[in-house]
Design a protein around this motif. Structure first.
Motif, mmCIF file in Angstrom:
data_model
loop_
_atom_site.group_PDB
_atom_site.id
_atom_site.type_symbol
_atom_site.label_atom_id
_atom_site.label_comp_id
_atom_site.label_asym_id
_atom_site.label_seq_id
_atom_site.Cartn_x
_atom_site.Cartn_y
_atom_site.Cartn_z
ATOM 1 N N GLY A 167 0.811 -1.206 0.000
ATOM 2 C CA GLY A 167 0.000 0.000 0.000
ATOM 3 C C GLY A 167 0.848 1.262 0.000
ATOM 4 N N GLU A 168 0.192 2.358 -0.222
ATOM 5 C CA GLU A 168 0.872 3.660 -0.218
ATOM 6 C C GLU A 168 1.561 3.908 1.114
ATOM 7 O OE1 GLU A 168 2.245 7.364 -1.230
ATOM 8 O OE2 GLU A 168 1.184 6.025 -2.603
ATOM 9 N N GLU A 169 0.949 3.419 2.205
ATOM 10 C CA GLU A 169 1.505 3.661 3.528
ATOM 11 C C GLU A 169 2.832 2.930 3.740
ATOM 12 O OE1 GLU A 169 -0.793 -0.131 3.860
ATOM 13 O OE2 GLU A 169 -1.042 1.779 2.822
ATOM 14 N N VAL A 170 3.104 1.886 2.937
ATOM 15 C CA VAL A 170 4.388 1.183 2.970
ATOM 16 C C VAL A 170 5.333 1.769 1.922
ATOM 17 C CG1 VAL A 170 5.556 -1.030 2.602
ATOM 18 C CG2 VAL A 170 3.399 -0.944 3.877
ATOM 19 N N ALA A 171 4.816 1.958 0.715
ATOM 20 C CA ALA A 171 5.648 2.418 -0.408
ATOM 21 C C ALA A 171 6.310 3.759 -0.130
ATOM 22 C CB ALA A 171 4.799 2.510 -1.675
ATOM 23 N N VAL A 172 5.675 4.588 0.685
ATOM 24 C CA VAL A 172 6.192 5.929 0.937
ATOM 25 C C VAL A 172 7.593 5.902 1.547
ATOM 26 C CG1 VAL A 172 5.172 6.101 3.250
ATOM 27 C CG2 VAL A 172 5.569 8.186 1.915
ATOM 28 N N TYR A 173 7.976 4.823 2.183
ATOM 29 C CA TYR A 173 9.277 4.763 2.859
ATOM 30 C C TYR A 173 10.438 4.421 1.915
ATOM 31 C CZ TYR A 173 6.634 4.668 7.228
ATOM 32 O OH TYR A 173 5.802 4.968 8.274
ATOM 33 N N PHE A 174 10.151 3.972 0.688
ATOM 34 C CA PHE A 174 11.186 3.337 -0.118
ATOM 35 C C PHE A 174 11.372 3.982 -1.492
ATOM 36 C CE2 PHE A 174 9.212 -0.020 2.555
ATOM 37 C CZ PHE A 174 10.265 -0.180 3.437
ATOM 38 N N LYS A 175 12.617 3.865 -1.996
ATOM 39 C CA LYS A 175 12.944 4.330 -3.340
ATOM 40 C C LYS A 175 12.716 3.247 -4.391
ATOM 41 C CE LYS A 175 16.629 7.414 -1.667
ATOM 42 N NZ LYS A 175 18.096 7.689 -1.712
ATOM 43 N N ASN A 176 12.980 1.996 -4.024
ATOM 44 C CA ASN A 176 12.941 0.894 -4.982
ATOM 45 C C ASN A 176 11.529 0.328 -5.098
ATOM 46 O OD1 ASN A 176 15.886 0.252 -5.879
ATOM 47 N ND2 ASN A 176 15.984 0.728 -3.685
ATOM 48 N N LYS A 177 10.685 1.089 -5.783
ATOM 49 C CA LYS A 177 9.279 0.740 -5.941
ATOM 50 C C LYS A 177 8.820 1.150 -7.334
ATOM 51 C CE LYS A 177 8.109 5.190 -3.883
ATOM 52 N NZ LYS A 177 7.620 5.893 -2.690
ATOM 53 N N THR A 178 7.735 0.560 -7.756
ATOM 54 C CA THR A 178 7.186 0.912 -9.058
ATOM 55 C C THR A 178 5.695 0.626 -9.057
ATOM 56 O OG1 THR A 178 7.490 0.654 -11.447
ATOM 57 C CG2 THR A 178 7.506 -1.362 -10.133
ATOM 58 N N MET A 179 4.976 1.257 -9.982
ATOM 59 C CA MET A 179 3.542 1.021 -10.110
ATOM 60 C C MET A 179 3.299 -0.081 -11.134
ATOM 61 S SD MET A 179 1.827 3.056 -8.059
ATOM 62 C CE MET A 179 0.190 3.295 -8.724
ATOM 63 N N ILE A 180 2.531 -1.088 -10.751
ATOM 64 C CA ILE A 180 2.100 -2.156 -11.646
ATOM 65 C C ILE A 180 0.595 -2.278 -11.506
ATOM 66 C CG2 ILE A 180 2.275 -4.609 -12.218
ATOM 67 C CD1 ILE A 180 5.049 -4.629 -10.965
ATOM 68 N N ASN A 181 -0.117 -2.064 -12.617
ATOM 69 C CA ASN A 181 -1.590 -2.101 -12.587
ATOM 70 C C ASN A 181 -2.161 -1.186 -11.499
ATOM 71 O OD1 ASN A 181 -1.669 -4.014 -14.693
ATOM 72 N ND2 ASN A 181 -1.407 -5.693 -13.228
ATOM 73 N N ASN A 182 -1.569 0.006 -11.439
ATOM 74 C CA ASN A 182 -2.022 1.038 -10.509
ATOM 75 C C ASN A 182 -1.836 0.665 -9.036
ATOM 76 O OD1 ASN A 182 -2.920 2.881 -12.565
ATOM 77 N ND2 ASN A 182 -4.723 1.571 -12.844
ATOM 78 N N ARG A 183 -0.904 -0.275 -8.783
ATOM 79 C CA ARG A 183 -0.594 -0.663 -7.413
ATOM 80 C C ARG A 183 0.912 -0.559 -7.185
ATOM 81 N NH1 ARG A 183 -5.327 -1.276 -4.296
ATOM 82 N NH2 ARG A 183 -6.911 -2.276 -5.573
ATOM 83 N N TRP A 184 1.286 -0.113 -5.993
ATOM 84 C CA TRP A 184 2.699 -0.046 -5.680
ATOM 85 C C TRP A 184 3.274 -1.438 -5.458
ATOM 86 C CZ3 TRP A 184 5.564 3.860 -6.762
ATOM 87 C CH2 TRP A 184 5.084 5.156 -6.649
ATOM 88 N N HIS A 185 4.490 -1.662 -5.973
ATOM 89 C CA HIS A 185 5.261 -2.876 -5.728
ATOM 90 C C HIS A 185 6.650 -2.449 -5.265
ATOM 91 C CE1 HIS A 185 1.990 -4.648 -7.951
ATOM 92 N NE2 HIS A 185 2.464 -5.860 -7.737
ATOM 93 N N PHE A 186 7.237 -3.258 -4.397
ATOM 94 C CA PHE A 186 8.458 -2.867 -3.682
ATOM 95 C C PHE A 186 9.508 -3.967 -3.798
ATOM 96 C CE2 PHE A 186 10.215 -3.452 0.789
ATOM 97 C CZ PHE A 186 11.297 -2.607 0.613
ATOM 98 N N ASP A 187 10.781 -3.565 -4.010
ATOM 99 C CA ASP A 187 11.892 -4.514 -4.066
ATOM 100 C C ASP A 187 12.742 -4.369 -2.808
ATOM 101 O OD1 ASP A 187 14.388 -5.854 -4.635
ATOM 102 O OD2 ASP A 187 13.770 -5.896 -6.738
ATOM 103 N N ASN A 188 12.550 -5.300 -1.893
ATOM 104 C CA ASN A 188 13.220 -5.233 -0.596
ATOM 105 C C ASN A 188 14.729 -5.374 -0.723
ATOM 106 O OD1 ASN A 188 13.514 -5.098 2.175
ATOM 107 N ND2 ASN A 188 12.572 -7.080 2.599
ATOM 108 N N GLY A 189 15.181 -6.313 -1.551
ATOM 109 C CA GLY A 189 16.614 -6.548 -1.701
ATOM 110 C C GLY A 189 17.360 -5.348 -2.251
ATOM 111 N N LEU A 190 16.792 -4.698 -3.249
ATOM 112 C CA LEU A 190 17.451 -3.518 -3.822
ATOM 113 C C LEU A 190 17.494 -2.366 -2.819
ATOM 114 C CD1 LEU A 190 16.183 -3.408 -7.521
ATOM 115 C CD2 LEU A 190 18.308 -4.371 -6.613
ATOM 116 N N GLU A 191 16.449 -2.262 -2.010
ATOM 117 C CA GLU A 191 16.441 -1.216 -0.993
ATOM 118 C C GLU A 191 17.557 -1.455 0.029
ATOM 119 O OE1 GLU A 191 14.755 2.415 0.211
ATOM 120 O OE2 GLU A 191 14.117 1.178 -1.483
ATOM 121 N N ILE A 192 17.712 -2.698 0.453
ATOM 122 C CA ILE A 192 18.792 -3.038 1.387
ATOM 123 C C ILE A 192 20.143 -2.768 0.754
ATOM 124 C CG2 ILE A 192 19.904 -4.955 2.590
ATOM 125 C CD1 ILE A 192 17.041 -6.169 2.862
#
Length: 238
Positions: A167-192
């Motif tokens: 959700g937006e409330e999680v995605a807001v913390y990270f740089k390594n994210k992208t929108m897929i089908n109007n939903r946020w997706h997050f890459d934990n490994g790249l963020e680390i």
């Protein structure tokens, strides 16, 4: 033994790292505690490590880090003597396997070649938000005089960005994210990875697994919900 994965860059001369997956021949819903224990016992026997001398954590998605040394090592060992309320372990003791249990979160093994110290970290999105991996490295610097530029870091299999909708409330913390089908997706490994590069770890010394825990051979909380199994990632100084 099948269902074991290893880093491609680590040559096992100084540290040994192995990952135990679920396997393709059983559905997560069919995994029992008995099945899991049998498979884990076979895994430790196969990799020639003593499960009863391995340090497991009761992981709580926080930033609690425990140092394992001669003063406390006898308190822990195996599945029954866990390090409570902990998501990262550090040690400079040889032949003491450190274990991370995951089902989509990122398991991270850190080794400082200069000081012969190691860490095992469980980093959920909450842990990554709170920078548990950089904080573990900072503790290694404090306790062992470790040098980030002399570290090798393995980020073991975790859930891939395509399957990790947040959700937006999680995605807001990270740089390594992208929108897929109007939903946020997050890459934990790249963020680390980006966090520890900022701390001085060399990009070429960071290995990120290309395996995705959402795939059938792994345990995935996102795919299956509450179930008995967890992937094991083990790191030990030789």
């Amino acid at each position: 033994m099948p269902d074991i994965f290893y880093p491609s860059k680590n040559d096992n001369n100084k540290i040994y790292i192995a990952v135990l997956a679920k396997g393709r021949d059983i559905e997560a819903k069919d995994v029992t505690v008995e099945y899991r224990r049998k498979k884990e016992d076979e895994f430790f026997k196969y990799i020639n490590l003593d499960i009863n001398k391995s340090i497991f954590m009761h992981q709580v998605h926080q930033v609690n880090i425990e140092k394992i040394d001669e003063n406390n090592i006898n308190k822990f060992g195996g599945r029954e003597k866990l390090v409570e309320n902990t998501d990262a372990l550090i040690t400079n003791l040889k032949n003491v396997p450190l274990v991370v249990q995951t089902a989509d979160c990122a398991p991270v093994i850190i080794y400082c070649n200069k000081t012969k110290s190691i860490a095992a970290v469980h980093s959920s999105w909450k842990g990554t938000r709170d920078k548990i991996v950089p904080k573990t490295i900072e503790l290694m610097i404090k306790e062992y005089n470790a040098e980030p530029s002399k570290m090798y870091v393995y980020i073991a299999p975790y859930i891939a960005l395509n399957n990790y909708e947040v959700g937006e409330e999680v995605a807001v913390y990270f740089k390594n994210k992208t929108m897929i089908n109007n939903r946020w997706h997050f890459d934990n490994g790249l963020e680390i990875r980006d966090q520890i590069i900022n701390l001085g770890v060399l990009k070429d010394n960071i290995e990120i697994s290309s395996l995705n825990t959402y795939d059938k051979e792994f345990y995935s909380y996102r795919r299956d919900g509450v179930q008995a199994g967890r992937m094991l990632t083990v790191g030990v100084i030789l």
